[in-house]
Write a protein that holds these residues in place. Structure first.
Motif, PDB file in Angstrom:
ATOM      1  N   MET A 146      47.007  23.269 -12.798  1.00  0.00           N
ATOM      2  CA  MET A 146      47.052  24.563 -13.126  1.00  0.00           C
ATOM      3  C   MET A 146      48.585  24.946 -13.634  1.00  0.00           C
ATOM      4  O   MET A 146      48.399  25.219 -14.709  1.00  0.00           O
ATOM      5  CB  MET A 146      46.081  25.843 -12.758  1.00  0.00           C
ATOM      6  CG  MET A 146      44.980  25.313 -12.161  1.00  0.00           C
ATOM      7  SD  MET A 146      44.307  26.982 -10.988  1.00  0.00           S
ATOM      8  CE  MET A 146      44.296  28.013 -11.991  1.00  0.00           C
ATOM      9  N   ASN A 151      47.594  17.206 -16.428  1.00  0.00           N
ATOM     10  CA  ASN A 151      47.581  17.250 -17.864  1.00  0.00           C
ATOM     11  C   ASN A 151      48.604  15.842 -18.770  1.00  0.00           C
ATOM     12  O   ASN A 151      47.945  14.927 -19.657  1.00  0.00           O
ATOM     13  CB  ASN A 151      47.150  17.851 -18.728  1.00  0.00           C
ATOM     14  CG  ASN A 151      47.102  18.185 -20.424  1.00  0.00           C
ATOM     15  OD1 ASN A 151      45.755  17.373 -20.370  1.00  0.00           O
ATOM     16  ND2 ASN A 151      48.207  18.560 -21.444  1.00  0.00           N
TER      17      ASN A 151
ATOM     18  N   VAL B 237      39.147  14.617  -9.115  1.00  0.00           N
ATOM     19  CA  VAL B 237      39.341  15.449 -10.688  1.00  0.00           C
ATOM     20  C   VAL B 237      37.918  14.798 -11.532  1.00  0.00           C
ATOM     21  O   VAL B 237      37.866  13.381 -11.408  1.00  0.00           O
ATOM     22  CB  VAL B 237      40.539  15.127 -11.230  1.00  0.00           C
ATOM     23  CG1 VAL B 237      40.384  15.131 -12.806  1.00  0.00           C
ATOM     24  CG2 VAL B 237      41.453  15.771 -11.527  1.00  0.00           C
ATOM     25  N   GLU B 239      35.186  15.133 -15.206  1.00  0.00           N
ATOM     26  CA  GLU B 239      34.840  15.955 -15.949  1.00  0.00           C
ATOM     27  C   GLU B 239      34.219  16.059 -16.792  1.00  0.00           C
ATOM     28  O   GLU B 239      32.882  16.428 -15.717  1.00  0.00           O
ATOM     29  CB  GLU B 239      34.722  13.850 -16.869  1.00  0.00           C
ATOM     30  CG  GLU B 239      35.498  14.513 -18.425  1.00  0.00           C
ATOM     31  CD  GLU B 239      35.221  13.142 -19.241  1.00  0.00           C
ATOM     32  OE1 GLU B 239      35.174  12.335 -19.132  1.00  0.00           O
ATOM     33  OE2 GLU B 239      35.947  13.278 -20.726  1.00  0.00           O
ATOM     34  N   PHE B 244      38.118  18.738 -17.748  1.00  0.00           N
ATOM     35  CA  PHE B 244      38.854  18.219 -16.724  1.00  0.00           C
ATOM     36  C   PHE B 244      38.830  19.043 -15.765  1.00  0.00           C
ATOM     37  O   PHE B 244      39.927  19.925 -15.659  1.00  0.00           O
ATOM     38  CB  PHE B 244      39.938  16.438 -16.058  1.00  0.00           C
ATOM     39  CG  PHE B 244      39.668  15.485 -17.067  1.00  0.00           C
ATOM     40  CD1 PHE B 244      38.703  14.110 -16.750  1.00  0.00           C
ATOM     41  CD2 PHE B 244      39.868  15.348 -18.834  1.00  0.00           C
ATOM     42  CE1 PHE B 244      38.640  13.459 -17.696  1.00  0.00           C
ATOM     43  CE2 PHE B 244      39.566  14.468 -18.883  1.00  0.00           C
ATOM     44  CZ  PHE B 244      38.803  13.282 -18.353  1.00  0.00           C
ATOM     45  N   ALA B 246      39.844  20.072 -11.433  1.00  0.00           N
ATOM     46  CA  ALA B 246      40.060  19.492  -9.782  1.00  0.00           C
ATOM     47  C   ALA B 246      39.144  20.183  -8.881  1.00  0.00           C
ATOM     48  O   ALA B 246      39.154  21.079  -8.955  1.00  0.00           O
ATOM     49  CB  ALA B 246      42.028  19.550  -9.777  1.00  0.00           C
ATOM     50  N   GLU B 304      35.878  26.743 -13.000  1.00  0.00           N
ATOM     51  CA  GLU B 304      36.866  27.481 -12.372  1.00  0.00           C
ATOM     52  C   GLU B 304      36.307  28.512 -11.639  1.00  0.00           C
ATOM     53  O   GLU B 304      36.625  29.274 -10.495  1.00  0.00           O
ATOM     54  CB  GLU B 304      37.959  28.004 -13.224  1.00  0.00           C
ATOM     55  CG  GLU B 304      38.851  28.418 -12.543  1.00  0.00           C
ATOM     56  CD  GLU B 304      40.789  29.293 -14.019  1.00  0.00           C
ATOM     57  OE1 GLU B 304      40.017  28.697 -14.752  1.00  0.00           O
ATOM     58  OE2 GLU B 304      41.101  30.086 -12.876  1.00  0.00           O
ATOM     59  N   CYS B 314      39.522  25.102  -6.556  1.00  0.00           N
ATOM     60  CA  CYS B 314      39.137  24.544  -8.179  1.00  0.00           C
ATOM     61  C   CYS B 314      40.191  25.055  -9.131  1.00  0.00           C
ATOM     62  O   CYS B 314      40.477  26.177  -8.997  1.00  0.00           O
ATOM     63  CB  CYS B 314      38.173  24.828  -8.510  1.00  0.00           C
ATOM     64  SG  CYS B 314      37.482  25.062 -10.150  1.00  0.00           S
ATOM     65  N   GLY B 315      40.603  23.629  -9.637  1.00  0.00           N
ATOM     66  CA  GLY B 315      41.652  24.415 -10.915  1.00  0.00           C
ATOM     67  C   GLY B 315      41.033  23.366 -12.182  1.00  0.00           C
ATOM     68  O   GLY B 315      41.398  22.297 -12.027  1.00  0.00           O
ATOM     69  N   PRO B 316      41.590  23.648 -12.889  1.00  0.00           N
ATOM     70  CA  PRO B 316      40.863  23.371 -14.352  1.00  0.00           C
ATOM     71  C   PRO B 316      42.422  22.801 -14.685  1.00  0.00           C
ATOM     72  O   PRO B 316      43.299  23.138 -14.344  1.00  0.00           O
ATOM     73  CB  PRO B 316      40.742  24.463 -15.442  1.00  0.00           C
ATOM     74  CG  PRO B 316      41.596  25.597 -14.738  1.00  0.00           C
ATOM     75  CD  PRO B 316      41.633  25.666 -13.297  1.00  0.00           C
ATOM     76  N   ILE B 317      42.366  21.500 -15.709  1.00  0.00           N
ATOM     77  CA  ILE B 317      43.661  20.622 -15.674  1.00  0.00           C
ATOM     78  C   ILE B 317      43.634  20.917 -17.218  1.00  0.00           C
ATOM     79  O   ILE B 317      43.015  21.008 -18.088  1.00  0.00           O
ATOM     80  CB  ILE B 317      42.739  19.194 -16.221  1.00  0.00           C
ATOM     81  CG1 ILE B 317      42.093  18.784 -14.943  1.00  0.00           C
ATOM     82  CG2 ILE B 317      44.263  18.607 -16.745  1.00  0.00           C
ATOM     83  CD1 ILE B 317      43.591  18.618 -13.792  1.00  0.00           C
ATOM     84  N   LEU B 318      44.810  22.086 -16.800  1.00  0.00           N
ATOM     85  CA  LEU B 318      45.605  22.928 -17.752  1.00  0.00           C
ATOM     86  C   LEU B 318      46.568  22.299 -19.264  1.00  0.00           C
ATOM     87  O   LEU B 318      47.497  21.522 -17.921  1.00  0.00           O
ATOM     88  CB  LEU B 318      45.462  24.446 -17.888  1.00  0.00           C
ATOM     89  CG  LEU B 318      45.390  25.033 -16.886  1.00  0.00           C
ATOM     90  CD1 LEU B 318      45.496  26.186 -16.188  1.00  0.00           C
ATOM     91  CD2 LEU B 318      43.798  25.264 -18.002  1.00  0.00           C
ATOM     92  N   ASN B 319      46.398  22.247 -20.771  1.00  0.00           N
ATOM     93  CA  ASN B 319      47.309  21.542 -21.182  1.00  0.00           C
ATOM     94  C   ASN B 319      48.766  22.560 -21.224  1.00  0.00           C
ATOM     95  O   ASN B 319      48.162  24.171 -20.497  1.00  0.00           O
ATOM     96  CB  ASN B 319      47.070  21.121 -22.879  1.00  0.00           C
ATOM     97  CG  ASN B 319      46.649  22.553 -23.856  1.00  0.00           C
ATOM     98  OD1 ASN B 319      47.186  23.411 -23.085  1.00  0.00           O
ATOM     99  ND2 ASN B 319      45.241  21.729 -24.150  1.00  0.00           N
ATOM    100  N   ALA B 323      47.848  26.182 -19.980  1.00  0.00           N
ATOM    101  CA  ALA B 323      48.853  26.743 -18.624  1.00  0.00           C
ATOM    102  C   ALA B 323      49.709  28.661 -18.604  1.00  0.00           C
ATOM    103  O   ALA B 323      49.308  29.407 -18.806  1.00  0.00           O
ATOM    104  CB  ALA B 323      49.488  26.092 -18.556  1.00  0.00           C
TER     105      ALA B 323
END
Lengths: 393, 393
Positions: A146, A151, B237, B239, B244, B246, B304, B314-319, B323
């Motif tokens: 997060m 990424n 992680v 997909e 993605f 985590a 999420e 849990c956490g999203p893979i943020l760009n 973020a």
């Protein structure tokens, strides 16, 4: 030799990693850190690797060296009273519970402040104390996700990948140390205590560097790019005879040296490579492949020595064993020995910050569970026994 | 509101990244940071992204906010004299030259101490002041390589990969801040100054965590393992529909919740998955694939929310963009605006450490080159002009 933080009394409620890493630093530089564990011990006493002989966790012992250890059931009234006696004359409390837990237990900043108005209360957690998602549990991988780190890590052609070690935990612990030291400095001037609050997500987010301004100024959302730096070339990791080596050639002067060193002076005449900008554009595939080909004939050690001689920034990709044994790590005393009463000789990381007059050092091993109960609480043998039976310590 | 480090005078010789990140923190929390640049400016004034309108570097402005800026040719006698006038009543000097450079310039700790015996002199460098390889130049990638980080990052089946952002630079800057604050605390008690010395290699090495004790206690040389934690499963992680996510399922209780949440309660009866140990052994391929399959039907945001409801980390893979826009980062004020005289509104990272009584903040933009020459050196317009012509400022 006297240590910088001698006389600083720290009551340490932390467990696992980010909090204990903060209080480890304080203890290394001289603070009196009293680690409070639940009656059944910090969960990470069970984390591998476990020393076979003694049953001690290598990890627990590393991150809790130099601390004193007591046990306390903070859900019991007696236990809570003993906690409050302990914090009355403390300088700092450090905790890393999930958001909301200290309030439920009645050991939050507001409660502690009532008995000790000038306390510095340092909280490390996944999401901090005032986020809409403060209640969530957080692992290092969640913070890396997060906070934007995963990424940006990995090769374009593969899935993104987390940083191997738990950097969110560690760096949050270091930031927490900065925060509480700033608060301490302020207290020296004003006499006032305060709450210091650090989140693991914010920690990771603060490390994104250029990626962030590339978006806010340049409008670009950066993506992972392997080992290549988009603004410097050559700057990459190359495979050599016995592993990998990182090389960074940051400017034209270095590029000239580099081409001479690898016996490819023809590159200096090549119109694709005359400036750093051009090298960045034309690095893949030809320049990358040519350098990669050259590296295959050398070992990591040979590469390190050749590039050192030429003055070109270069470093072998070292595994843990190789890093420990490297003359740099040894000269810097970054590995230290510590004698543990049951596990014997322990060997782990030393102190990062080298202070010329009041250096940090590892003097005492991590505490056995409840080792300092009598000393810290001022109890007789009999009283220790009683409180144990009652489940208080 | 008063800031914690108000009145602390910091003379800042740093350039590029690790030093400036340290002095940025000091400035954010109230120190008077005077950044000394060479007459032609800190090299990172030219680092992208460049604001088109003003020609200002987004990166330079981010990491130098809240500081005052002067220029000084430290190779000229007059320049050196002006430097010594400046440090006479300073509390701290911070520098991040390559090892040996400050001595050649005559601005090293020993020299400064002669005019200001209680100075705290903080040095950040690749290899520190007393390593056999102190003389080498170091990039972030070299520190990540030799400190052992790259070897531990990436997938088994691919080459090792560096951490995307420059964590060696950043974290060395944070450690340098810890070190100088510890030294300051000591000076409050004893009146004594000292040298603080932090190396980027040591910094990375200190973050290796369990990998290190796994070798010294367990005899295992750990290698990269992608997103999987060898001691927790499921912890990976995955997909999903639009990217993605985590997920970390740290114990049996969470595993039960998790199986119910993904409608696969049959897993709870499966003898391969009844304990965390067994799950670690049998995670690949069946459990991994089954979870991966389930995730494909959900978006990052849906994942999420579902896991938040279920209480599973849990956490999203943020760009970077995601973020910045996430409610957590916004609520924590981790992005702040700053008005720059030529570049206009700037938007970059805020302050990590949340102090309840003396919070950090971004108040003034990064200095234009030499902007505070007259003010800091106490010069008339005429004198500024003369010294410029002489190449001193």
């Amino acid at each position: 030799m006297k240590k910088a933080l001698e006389g600083l009394k720290v009551v340490d409620l932390t467990s696992a990693l980010n909090g204990p890493f903060c209080t480890m630093m304080l203890a290394d530089y001289g603070a009196d850190v009293i680690k409070i564990e639940p009656v059944n011990g910090d969960q990470c006493r069970e984390w591998g690797p476990i020393d076979e002989k003694s049953g001690e966790s290598g990890f627990y012992c590393y991150v809790n060296r130099n601390k004193k250890g007591v046990t306390l059931n903070l859900k019991s009234e007696k236990g809570k009273k003993m906690f409050y006696d302990l914090v009355k004359d403390a300088d700092v409390v450090v905790e890393n519970y999930k958001g909301g837990v200290t309030t439920r237990l009645g050991i939050d900043y507001e409660s502690v402040k009532k008995v000790n108005p000038s306390i510095i209360y340092a909280s490390g957690s996944g999401f901090g104390q005032n986020s809409p998602i403060s209640h969530r549990a957080c692992y290092d991988i969640v913070a890396q996700a997060m906070g934007g780190m995963i990424n940006l890590t990995g090769y374009k052609e593969n899935n993104p990948v987390k940083v191997g070690p738990s950097i969110a935990d560690h760096v949050a612990g270091i930031y927490l140390t900065v925060g509480l030291l700033i608060a301490l400095y302020n207290r020296e001037k004003t006499g006032e205590g305060q709450l210091v609050d650090v989140s693991m997500i914010d920690t990771i987010f603060s490390l994104l560097e250029n990626a962030l301004v590339n978006y806010t100024v340049g409008g670009i959302i950066p993506e992972r790019n392997g080992n290549i730096d988009p603004s410097i070339a050559p700057f990459d990791v190359y495979e050599c005879k016995d592993g990998f080596v990182a090389v960074g050639v940051g400017n034209d002067r270095l590029f000239e040296k580099f081409c001479k060193t690898i016996n490819h002076e023809e590159l200096l005449e090549d119109p694709r490579f005359t400036t750093n900008d051009l090298r960045c554009k034309n690095y893949v595939p030809d320049l990358k492949n040519l350098i990669g080909q050259w590296c295959k004939d050398y070992s990591k050690k040979e590469m390190e020595d050749i590039m050192d001689q030429a003055g070109i920034p270069c470093g072998p990709i070292l595994n843990v064993k190789e890093a420990i044994e490297h003359p740099h790590i040894q000269a810097r005393e970054m590995m230290v020995h510590c004698e543990h009463p049951t596990a014997g000789d322990q060997y782990f990381q030393g102190c990062v910050m080298k202070l010329s007059e009041t250096p940090g050092s590892v003097d005492t091993p991590a505490p056995l569970l409840g080792q300092h109960n009598a000393e810290i609480f001022g109890l007789s043998e009999e009283e220790v026994k009683e409180l144990k039976q009652e489940g208080v310590i």
